[in-house]
Design a protein around this motif. Structure first.
Motif, mmCIF file in Angstrom:
data_model
loop_
_atom_site.group_PDB
_atom_site.id
_atom_site.type_symbol
_atom_site.label_atom_id
_atom_site.label_comp_id
_atom_site.label_asym_id
_atom_site.label_seq_id
_atom_site.Cartn_x
_atom_site.Cartn_y
_atom_site.Cartn_z
ATOM 1 N N LEU A 84 0.835 -1.197 0.000
ATOM 2 C CA LEU A 84 0.000 0.000 0.000
ATOM 3 C C LEU A 84 0.874 1.252 0.000
ATOM 4 O O LEU A 84 0.647 2.191 -0.773
ATOM 5 N N GLY A 85 1.887 1.273 0.862
ATOM 6 C CA GLY A 85 2.790 2.414 0.888
ATOM 7 C C GLY A 85 3.539 2.592 -0.411
ATOM 8 O O GLY A 85 3.746 3.718 -0.882
ATOM 9 N N SER A 86 3.945 1.481 -1.032
ATOM 10 C CA SER A 86 4.672 1.572 -2.303
ATOM 11 C C SER A 86 3.810 2.176 -3.394
ATOM 12 O O SER A 86 4.311 2.918 -4.253
ATOM 13 N N GLU A 87 2.515 1.854 -3.379
ATOM 14 C CA GLU A 87 1.620 2.422 -4.383
ATOM 15 C C GLU A 87 1.437 3.926 -4.166
ATOM 16 O O GLU A 87 1.264 4.675 -5.133
ATOM 17 N N VAL A 88 1.477 4.366 -2.909
ATOM 18 C CA VAL A 88 1.444 5.814 -2.644
ATOM 19 C C VAL A 88 2.678 6.473 -3.241
ATOM 20 O O VAL A 88 2.601 7.507 -3.905
ATOM 21 N N SER A 89 3.833 5.852 -3.044
ATOM 22 C CA SER A 89 5.074 6.414 -3.587
ATOM 23 C C SER A 89 5.109 6.379 -5.108
ATOM 24 O O SER A 89 5.769 7.204 -5.737
ATOM 25 N N ALA A 102 -6.319 1.110 -3.658
ATOM 26 C CA ALA A 102 -6.398 2.194 -2.676
ATOM 27 C C ALA A 102 -5.212 3.150 -2.731
ATOM 28 O O ALA A 102 -5.368 4.358 -2.530
ATOM 29 N N GLY A 103 -4.015 2.612 -2.997
ATOM 30 C CA GLY A 103 -2.791 3.397 -2.876
ATOM 31 C C GLY A 103 -2.692 4.623 -3.765
ATOM 32 O O GLY A 103 -2.411 5.734 -3.266
ATOM 33 N N PRO A 104 -2.899 4.498 -5.081
ATOM 34 C CA PRO A 104 -2.770 5.679 -5.932
ATOM 35 C C PRO A 104 -3.751 6.791 -5.578
ATOM 36 O O PRO A 104 -3.406 7.977 -5.631
ATOM 37 N N GLY A 105 -4.991 6.407 -5.219
ATOM 38 C CA GLY A 105 -5.954 7.428 -4.815
ATOM 39 C C GLY A 105 -5.517 8.150 -3.556
ATOM 40 O O GLY A 105 -5.609 9.384 -3.464
ATOM 41 N N ILE A 106 -5.035 7.377 -2.583
ATOM 42 C CA ILE A 106 -4.518 7.989 -1.352
ATOM 43 C C ILE A 106 -3.319 8.870 -1.678
ATOM 44 O O ILE A 106 -3.195 9.997 -1.177
ATOM 45 N N GLY A 107 -2.427 8.346 -2.527
ATOM 46 C CA GLY A 107 -1.246 9.116 -2.905
ATOM 47 C C GLY A 107 -1.591 10.417 -3.602
ATOM 48 O O GLY A 107 -1.034 11.475 -3.293
ATOM 49 N N GLY A 108 -2.536 10.352 -4.541
ATOM 50 C CA GLY A 108 -2.939 11.572 -5.242
ATOM 51 C C GLY A 108 -3.560 12.586 -4.308
ATOM 52 O O GLY A 108 -3.284 13.790 -4.402
ATOM 53 N N PRO A 161 -3.546 16.005 -9.489
ATOM 54 C CA PRO A 161 -2.926 14.841 -8.848
ATOM 55 C C PRO A 161 -3.943 13.886 -8.230
ATOM 56 O O PRO A 161 -3.786 12.663 -8.294
ATOM 57 N N GLY A 162 -5.005 14.455 -7.624
ATOM 58 C CA GLY A 162 -6.028 13.599 -7.031
ATOM 59 C C GLY A 162 -6.747 12.759 -8.070
ATOM 60 O O GLY A 162 -6.975 11.561 -7.875
ATOM 61 N N THR A 163 -7.119 13.380 -9.202
ATOM 62 C CA THR A 163 -7.794 12.645 -10.278
ATOM 63 C C THR A 163 -6.870 11.600 -10.877
ATOM 64 O O THR A 163 -7.284 10.475 -11.183
ATOM 65 N N TYR A 164 -5.594 11.957 -11.047
ATOM 66 C CA TYR A 164 -4.605 11.008 -11.567
ATOM 67 C C TYR A 164 -4.532 9.768 -10.683
ATOM 68 O O TYR A 164 -4.575 8.626 -11.179
ATOM 69 N N GLY A 165 -4.463 9.970 -9.385
ATOM 70 C CA GLY A 165 -4.414 8.832 -8.480
ATOM 71 C C GLY A 165 -5.674 7.989 -8.533
ATOM 72 O O GLY A 165 -5.616 6.755 -8.518
ATOM 73 N N MET A 166 -6.839 8.651 -8.635
ATOM 74 C CA MET A 166 -8.099 7.921 -8.692
ATOM 75 C C MET A 166 -8.211 7.098 -9.978
ATOM 76 O O MET A 166 -8.764 5.994 -9.966
ATOM 77 N N ALA A 198 -1.176 -11.736 -4.432
ATOM 78 C CA ALA A 198 -1.702 -11.001 -5.582
ATOM 79 C C ALA A 198 -2.885 -10.132 -5.170
ATOM 80 O O ALA A 198 -3.052 -9.010 -5.667
ATOM 81 N N ALA A 199 -3.719 -10.645 -4.254
ATOM 82 C CA ALA A 199 -4.836 -9.839 -3.760
ATOM 83 C C ALA A 199 -4.317 -8.613 -3.013
ATOM 84 O O ALA A 199 -4.862 -7.503 -3.151
ATOM 85 N N ASN A 200 -3.258 -8.800 -2.223
ATOM 86 C CA ASN A 200 -2.642 -7.653 -1.542
ATOM 87 C C ASN A 200 -2.192 -6.607 -2.543
ATOM 88 O O ASN A 200 -2.411 -5.401 -2.354
ATOM 89 N N GLN A 201 -1.531 -7.072 -3.604
ATOM 90 C CA GLN A 201 -1.048 -6.145 -4.624
ATOM 91 C C GLN A 201 -2.209 -5.399 -5.266
ATOM 92 O O GLN A 201 -2.153 -4.184 -5.465
ATOM 93 N N SER A 202 -3.261 -6.135 -5.580
ATOM 94 C CA SER A 202 -4.402 -5.513 -6.254
ATOM 95 C C SER A 202 -5.134 -4.536 -5.339
ATOM 96 O O SER A 202 -5.534 -3.447 -5.773
#
Length: 410
Positions: A27-32, A158-164, A260-265, A149-153
């Motif tokens: 999850l943290g990696s997807e934020v980064s 969630a991660g990119p949206g949180i990151g954005g 950035p928020g839309t990009y993450g979503m 794989a479920a963790n990754q998915s």
């Protein structure tokens, strides 16, 4: 005791900690994945080539130490390697927001953090995959890989949206804190894993056998036709991902004009398919067999990714999440099937080297994709680089599609 007999992998205490650490780390990696390129692009006003170089810096360690990492990991217990890698990554990433607050953040520091983070990731990933059979047993590998794989998915969901959102609300450098905290949490959970695993006695002696041991891993992969084709698919996927990681933030934020928020979503919405794919993968592999599951999912992934290049402003922006969601189902099924297959045929003392060899052959292409993206973006424009990323992504599964005998794999 088999987790099948007990009804669920989640009843295994070590697996709960192992999978929980994996979940929060991913999850943290997807934020980064959102925050780091946007830090370069928005905060430091980096050029397309500089953003591509940042992507290359993070993944070049797979080329430099990807092969010896497997031999080294096979000589050691995996858990201390995992914990040490998490701690170093957390500290390295925390230096970015600290420098941002002090007003001294620059691209050289970004490159240095990316290099160190990538180096730790090489060792973490090799040890992480090699540790799974000691936790769940070989009879449950497909289910174990399905959970990962479920963790990754879910992280991609969630991660990119949180990151954005964090980038938009707090600035990109501060958003990196989320990834650093996730690595710290992962390290704490992994400290509680007590699975009985030992390095192979032959490897633990060390000495001058390093290159001989590396050659063993290479020879094993070279002698397995299915693994050779899986490695080719992985290399093309990572080449396209290198292009994608360096190009899509610039294309969507600078060219198309999304926030950035839309990009993450948009990236998060595209991960819905991965969640479904992780749930379906063990069932499909169980019904069709691993070979037919790989072959069918390769065809589905090729068809579903073809429309990505049509993504543009306006209504066509929806093509991106829809195509990514559809292809996510297929690529996740493929990933789970091939992961379970390769660990099921590998001798225990070669697990680290198998993982490292496959990662070297696959992920070693990603820094080349980052450099290619930066060069194309600088010389021909970000749109051309985006089209190239989509093209490579669409054609990535051809090595499996032209080998119908893969369907016969048990």
């Amino acid at each position: 005791m088999s987790a099948v007999a007990s009804g669920s992998l989640w009843r295994v205490r070590d697996f709960r900690r192992y999978a929980g650490a994996d979940a929060i780390s991913k999850l943290g990696s997807e934020v980064s994945l959102v925050a780091l390129p946007l830090t370069a692009a928005l905060t430091l006003h980096a050029s397309p080539f500089q953003v591509g170089l940042l992507t290359a810096a993070e993944m070049v360690a797979f080329l430099l130490v990807g092969l010896p990492a497997g031999a080294w990991v096979d000589r050691m217990r995996r858990r201390p390697v995992l914990v040490a890698a998490d701690v170093v990554r957390a500290l390295a990433l925390l230096s970015i927001p600290a420098a941002g607050v002090l007003g001294v953040l620059g691209l050289p520091q970004m490159y240095a953090v990316a290099l160190l983070n990538g180096l730790c990731t090489v060792f973490f990933d090799v040890a992480h995959q090699s540790y799974l059979p000691a936790i769940v047993g070989r009879e449950d590998l497909a289910r174990g890989h399905g959970t990962l794989a479920a963790n990754q998915s879910l992280a991609q969901l969630a991660g990119p949206g949180i990151g954005g959102w964090l980038v938009q609300a707090l600035t990109a450098p501060i958003a990196v804190v989320a990834d650093a905290l996730s690595y710290a949490g992962s390290a704490l959970l992994l400290l509680g894993v007590r699975a009985d695993e030992k390095p192979d006695d032959r490897d633990a002696r060390g000495g001058g056998r390093l290159w001989t041991e590396i050659a063993e891993g290479l020879s094993f992969v070279a002698g397995q036709p299915v693994l050779r084709r899986v490695a080719a698919v992985g290399a093309l996927m990572m080449l396209s991902f290198g292009l994608w990681s360096a190009t899509v933030p610039l294309y969507l934020v600078r060219e198309v004009g999304t926030s950035p928020g839309t990009y993450g979503m948009l990236l998060s919405a595209g991960a819905v398919g991965g969640v479904a794919g992780a749930w379906l993968a063990p069932r499909i592999a169980g019904r069709l067999g691993r070979g037919r599951a790989m072959y069918a999912s390769a065809w589905a992934a090729t068809v579903c990714t073809a429309p990505l290049a049509l993504t543009a402003a306006g209504p066509r922006l929806l093509i991106l999440p829809v195509a990514l969601a559809a292809s996510g189902v297929a690529t996740t099924v493929f990933s789970v099937a091939q992961g379970a297959y390769r660990q099921s045929i590998c001798p225990p003392h070669l697990l680290g080297r198998l993982s490292a060899t496959m990662r070297f052959l696959m992920w070693g292409a990603m820094p080349l994709g980052g450099l290619l993206a930066g060069t194309l973006g600088q010389l021909a424009g970000v749109r051309v680089a985006f089209w190239a990323a989509c093209g490579f992504y669409t054609l990535a599964h051809l090595p499996v599609l032209i080998a119908p005998r893969i369907r016969e794999v048990a």
